[in-house]
Design a protein around this motif. Structure first.
Motif, PDB file in Angstrom:
ATOM      1  N   HIS A 107       7.358 -46.861  24.194  1.00  0.00           N
ATOM      2  CA  HIS A 107       8.213 -46.018  22.984  1.00  0.00           C
ATOM      3  C   HIS A 107       9.414 -45.609  23.646  1.00  0.00           C
ATOM      4  CE1 HIS A 107       4.131 -46.335  21.340  1.00  0.00           C
ATOM      5  NE2 HIS A 107       4.662 -46.619  20.074  1.00  0.00           N
ATOM      6  N   GLY A 108       9.808 -45.783  24.729  1.00  0.00           N
ATOM      7  CA  GLY A 108      11.060 -45.491  25.218  1.00  0.00           C
ATOM      8  C   GLY A 108      11.156 -44.094  25.610  1.00  0.00           C
ATOM      9  N   TYR A 109      10.113 -43.712  26.258  1.00  0.00           N
ATOM     10  CA  TYR A 109       9.904 -42.079  26.702  1.00  0.00           C
ATOM     11  C   TYR A 109       9.333 -41.672  27.906  1.00  0.00           C
ATOM     12  CZ  TYR A 109       9.025 -37.058  26.209  1.00  0.00           C
ATOM     13  OH  TYR A 109       8.753 -35.750  26.463  1.00  0.00           O
ATOM     14  N   THR A 110      10.020 -41.060  28.788  1.00  0.00           N
ATOM     15  CA  THR A 110       9.375 -40.657  30.102  1.00  0.00           C
ATOM     16  C   THR A 110       9.992 -39.285  30.325  1.00  0.00           C
ATOM     17  OG1 THR A 110       8.578 -40.766  32.214  1.00  0.00           O
ATOM     18  CG2 THR A 110      10.706 -41.546  31.728  1.00  0.00           C
ATOM     19  N   TYR A 111       9.165 -38.229  30.789  1.00  0.00           N
ATOM     20  CA  TYR A 111       9.522 -36.793  31.009  1.00  0.00           C
ATOM     21  C   TYR A 111       9.324 -36.310  32.289  1.00  0.00           C
ATOM     22  CZ  TYR A 111      11.566 -32.223  29.642  1.00  0.00           C
ATOM     23  OH  TYR A 111      12.007 -31.084  29.745  1.00  0.00           O
ATOM     24  N   GLN A 112      10.107 -36.228  33.231  1.00  0.00           N
ATOM     25  CA  GLN A 112       9.572 -35.396  34.528  1.00  0.00           C
ATOM     26  C   GLN A 112      10.400 -34.161  34.531  1.00  0.00           C
ATOM     27  OE1 GLN A 112      10.474 -38.872  34.504  1.00  0.00           O
ATOM     28  NE2 GLN A 112       8.287 -39.078  34.650  1.00  0.00           N
ATOM     29  N   ILE A 113       9.221 -33.273  34.748  1.00  0.00           N
ATOM     30  CA  ILE A 113       9.845 -31.688  35.039  1.00  0.00           C
ATOM     31  C   ILE A 113      10.384 -31.667  36.452  1.00  0.00           C
ATOM     32  CG2 ILE A 113       8.382 -30.530  33.069  1.00  0.00           C
ATOM     33  CD1 ILE A 113       6.330 -29.771  34.962  1.00  0.00           C
ATOM     34  N   GLY A 114      11.267 -30.501  36.406  1.00  0.00           N
ATOM     35  CA  GLY A 114      11.593 -30.052  37.891  1.00  0.00           C
ATOM     36  C   GLY A 114      13.022 -30.803  38.288  1.00  0.00           C
ATOM     37  N   ASN A 115      13.740 -31.129  37.482  1.00  0.00           N
ATOM     38  CA  ASN A 115      15.019 -32.084  37.601  1.00  0.00           C
ATOM     39  C   ASN A 115      16.042 -31.657  36.996  1.00  0.00           C
ATOM     40  OD1 ASN A 115      13.620 -34.045  39.191  1.00  0.00           O
ATOM     41  ND2 ASN A 115      12.640 -35.125  37.498  1.00  0.00           N
TER      42      ASN A 115
END
Length: 358
Positions: A107-115
């Motif tokens: 669904h076109g979504y990815t989220y990495q915290i700490g960036n």
């Protein structure tokens, strides 16, 4: 003139929540890449952070942004502690994966915290990070990203297998690198070992005392993901939706759950390896210490299995994200469309220059 020597801090936090892997490594390019891991450490999460990171998939976008702010600050201070502890003076850049919070590339979504940009400002160092977003924007899975590092740093092996929160593999077929997630691993095993008071199953000893539950094994192996062609990747969301409910519906003793899931992992890995010839297989990641799983792999495959030294086992991903950052700084391809399914090869990641660099 392109720089060929780098001293890099590489940072990785995986889905198995073992902690933050930090390395200080030197890289040199002269016809091929060479590396030396100079210092390394895994810094465990506090119980509070473990609780937060375990629940990321259920957080709203607003809640995630707040967590991202706090986690970026945490990461910066852990890196500063590492630098001070080992008295590190010469750093070209910090190359950090961050921690995957939510991953839904279909669904076109990815989220990495700490960036966040403040990572560079707190550290007062140049930072390369946020490696997955661009690939998803280009139609890719955003994963796996390690295979180009496998090709450049470990070219002598036919297959490179990482046994972490998820199991993933990379290899070369007809001159083209391919890679994909194989199945969940420690993200499931650790979940159930915690139910009997252990953070992980040391050497697979708990699993080795259990019995394989035939129905559960059959249903796990029948999950549609395993029939899909690569490129493909997995996230915690998939495990929560499909694996945990299936296992929990059987009301099994934890030892039998672990034994059955180890068999499932071994079967899924064996399925993607050649059966007609012996190939060389490099195994890294925390699962390389699971001697019971390694025994099952040896029983089900004809591979020549190599388990490298402890530094490579534990820090290969941090090492490779260091290399991915270097390739980004050099303006070179570090993400392959044949691996992720993106519409083109590209140089992924975001570069944050700290104020003194500008």
């Amino acid at each position: 003139m392109v720089k060929n020597n780098f001293n890099i801090i590489g940072v990785m936090s995986g889905t198995s929540l073992d902690g933050v892997d930090i390395i200080y490594a030197s890289f040199k390019y002269s016809n091929h890449w060479e590396y030396t891991i100079i210092e390394s450490e895994t810094i465990a999460y506090s119980s509070d952070w473990l609780a937060v990171l375990s629940s990321l998939v259920s957080q709203s976008k607003t809640e995630l942004r707040a967590i991202d702010e706090s986690y970026t600050t945490l990461l910066a201070h852990l890196i500063l502690q590492f630098i001070e502890k080992y008295n590190i003076k010469h750093i070209d850049a910090v190359c950090s994966h961050g921690h995957t919070a939510q991953h839904d590339p279909d669904h076109g979504y990815t989220y990495q915290i700490g960036n966040l940009p403040k990572l560079a400002e707190i550290l007062q160092l140049d930072v390369v990070c946020n490696f997955r977003v661009q690939d998803v924007e280009l139609g890719g899975q955003g994963a796996p990203l390690v295979p180009i590092g496998d090709a450049l740093l470990f070219p002598d092996f036919d297959f490179c297998l990482n046994l972490g929160g998820f199991t993933n593999v990379s290899t070369e077929i007809k001159g083209e690198r391919i890679a994909f997630d194989v199945c969940p691993m420690n993200i499931v095993l650790n979940h159930y070992t915690k139910q009997v008071g252990f953070d992980y199953d040391d050497g697979g000893k708990l699993a080795s005392t259990g019995l394989v539950h035939a129905d559960l094994l059959h249903e796990l192996n029948a999950l549609p993901f395993y029939k899909a062609d690569y490129p493909k990747s997995l996230g915690l969301e998939w495990v929560v939706a499909h694996v945990f409910p299936l296992i929990d519906s059987k009301n099994l003793d934890v030892h039998d759950v672990l034994r059955t899931f180890v068999e499932h992992i071994a079967i899924q890995i064996a399925k993607i390896l050649p059966v007609t010839k012996s190939v060389s297989l490099l195994i890294t990641g925390g699962g390389a210490f699971n001697s019971f799983l390694i025994e099952r792999l040896k029983a089900l495959t004809t591979c020549e299995i190599t388990i490298p030294d402890q530094l490579v086992i534990e820090y290969k991903e941090a090492l490779i994200f260091g290399l991915l950052g270097i390739l980004k700084l050099r303006g070179e391809i570090n993400c392959l469309k044949c691996v992720t399914g993106a519409n083109k090869d590209h140089s992924t990641g975001v570069i944050y220059l700290h104020s003194k660099s500008i």
